[in-house]
Design an enzyme around this catalytic site. Structure first.
Site, short mmCIF file in Angstrom:
data_model
loop_
_atom_site.label_atom_id
_atom_site.label_comp_id
_atom_site.label_asym_id
_atom_site.label_seq_id
_atom_site.Cartn_x
_atom_site.Cartn_y
_atom_site.Cartn_z
N CYS A 1 5.31 0.98 -10.05
CA CYS A 1 6.52 1.39 -10.61
C CYS A 1 7.57 1.85 -9.66
CB CYS A 1 6.18 2.17 -11.86
SG CYS A 1 5.55 1.69 -13.27
N HIS B 1 -3.67 -10.61 -7.45
CA HIS B 1 -3.64 -11.06 -5.89
C HIS B 1 -3.69 -12.68 -5.59
CE1 HIS B 1 -5.16 -7.11 -4.57
NE2 HIS B 1 -5.81 -6.89 -5.86
N THR C 1 -7.63 -0.22 -7.50
CA THR C 1 -7.30 1.00 -7.38
C THR C 1 -5.60 1.55 -7.49
OG1 THR C 1 -6.50 -0.04 -5.31
CG2 THR C 1 -8.42 1.13 -5.12
N ASP D 1 1.05 -8.02 0.14
CA ASP D 1 0.08 -6.78 0.13
C ASP D 1 0.10 -6.06 1.69
OD1 ASP D 1 -2.83 -6.04 -1.66
OD2 ASP D 1 -2.55 -5.30 0.37
N GLY E 1 -12.99 -2.77 -8.01
CA GLY E 1 -12.10 -2.62 -6.84
C GLY E 1 -10.67 -2.50 -7.04
N HIS F 1 -1.84 -6.44 -11.55
CA HIS F 1 -1.19 -7.04 -10.32
C HIS F 1 -2.32 -8.27 -10.43
CE1 HIS F 1 -3.53 -3.78 -8.77
NE2 HIS F 1 -4.20 -4.70 -8.06
N HIS G 1 5.01 -1.40 -17.07
CA HIS G 1 4.02 -0.96 -16.61
C HIS G 1 2.84 -1.19 -17.73
CE1 HIS G 1 1.16 2.02 -14.86
NE2 HIS G 1 0.96 1.97 -16.27
N ASN H 1 -8.25 -7.68 -10.11
CA ASN H 1 -9.35 -6.60 -10.26
C ASN H 1 -9.32 -5.70 -11.36
OD1 ASN H 1 -10.70 -7.44 -7.66
ND2 ASN H 1 -9.07 -6.39 -6.54
P1 AMP Z 1 -6.32 -3.24 -6.36
O1 AMP Z 1 -7.46 -2.75 -5.46
O2 AMP Z 1 -6.97 -4.68 -6.93
O3 AMP Z 1 -5.85 -2.36 -7.22
O4 AMP Z 1 -5.22 -3.80 -5.44
C1 AMP Z 1 -4.18 -2.94 -5.09
C2 AMP Z 1 -3.56 -3.51 -3.79
O5 AMP Z 1 -2.43 -2.85 -3.44
C3 AMP Z 1 -4.41 -3.40 -2.38
O6 AMP Z 1 -4.81 -4.55 -2.12
C4 AMP Z 1 -3.68 -2.57 -1.63
O7 AMP Z 1 -3.62 -2.91 -0.20
C5 AMP Z 1 -2.21 -2.88 -1.99
N1 AMP Z 1 -1.15 -1.99 -1.84
C6 AMP Z 1 -1.28 -0.48 -2.07
N2 AMP Z 1 -0.01 0.05 -1.64
C7 AMP Z 1 0.87 -0.87 -1.41
C8 AMP Z 1 2.23 -0.88 -1.03
N3 AMP Z 1 2.87 0.12 -0.93
N4 AMP Z 1 2.68 -2.26 -0.61
C9 AMP Z 1 2.11 -3.24 -0.80
N5 AMP Z 1 0.76 -3.39 -1.09
C10 AMP Z 1 0.11 -2.14 -1.56
ZN ZN Z 2 3.35 1.14 -13.11
#
Ligand code: AMP
Ligand code: ZN
Length: 117
Positions: free
Chosen positions: A12, A105, A98, A35, A96, A103, A51, A90
């Site tokens: 967000c 990938h 986080t 990423d 995985g 989102h 969101h 994910n």
């Molecule tokens: P996930 O682990 O599937 O939730 O993917 C989250 C992704 O966000 C990970 O691949 C991180 O490398 C990426 N990520 C975290 N912070 C940032 C950011 N500020 N800009 C771009 N990607 C990010």
């Molecule tokens: Zn959000």
């Protein structure tokens, strides 16, 4: 309420412009950016601007925007000239996830093993 910005959500903040990102595409409803920790030569995240906590919530709460996200993954792949690519959502910490803002990938530019790890 579903779709409302969350103060504690990283993506967000990217949508709001308070956290910088390398944006590759933007539509009325979606944002695509690189990423920060790429796992392939092309590793772009496509997110809804609204969101929603994960892909399933997005599909349930805003199916049209879920379709927009999927359409944008193809647009990213086209722009990056990817013949083959993988879309990953994910879902859940055991898989995985986080960041709890849906989102996709988009990964490509190298051989992608199947099944994935
Ligand atoms: P996930 O682990 O599937 O939730 O993917 C989250 C992704 O966000 C990970 O691949 C991180 O490398 C990426 N990520 C975290 N912070 C940032 C950011 N500020 N800009 C771009 N990607 C990010
Ligand atoms: Zn959000």
């Amino acid at each position: 309420m579903a779709g409302e910005p969350q103060d504690d959500c990283l993506f967000c903040k990217v949508v709001g412009g308070t956290i910088p990102a390398t944006i590759v595409r933007e539509t009325e409803t979606t944002l695509a950016f690189r990423d920060i920790n790429p796992q392939a030569p092309t590793h772009v995240l496509v997110i809804p601007k609204e969101h929603h906590r994960d892909a399933a919530a997005l599909a349930a709460e805003a199916p049209q925007i879920a379709a927009d996200v999927l359409r944008e993954t193809q647009a990213v792949a086209d722009e990056e000239q990817l013949e083959s690519y993988r879309i990953v959502f994910n879902t859940g910490s055991g898989a995985g996830q986080t960041v709890w803002h849906a989102h996709a990938h988009v990964l490509g530019g190298r051989g992608l093993e199947w099944p994935p790890g």
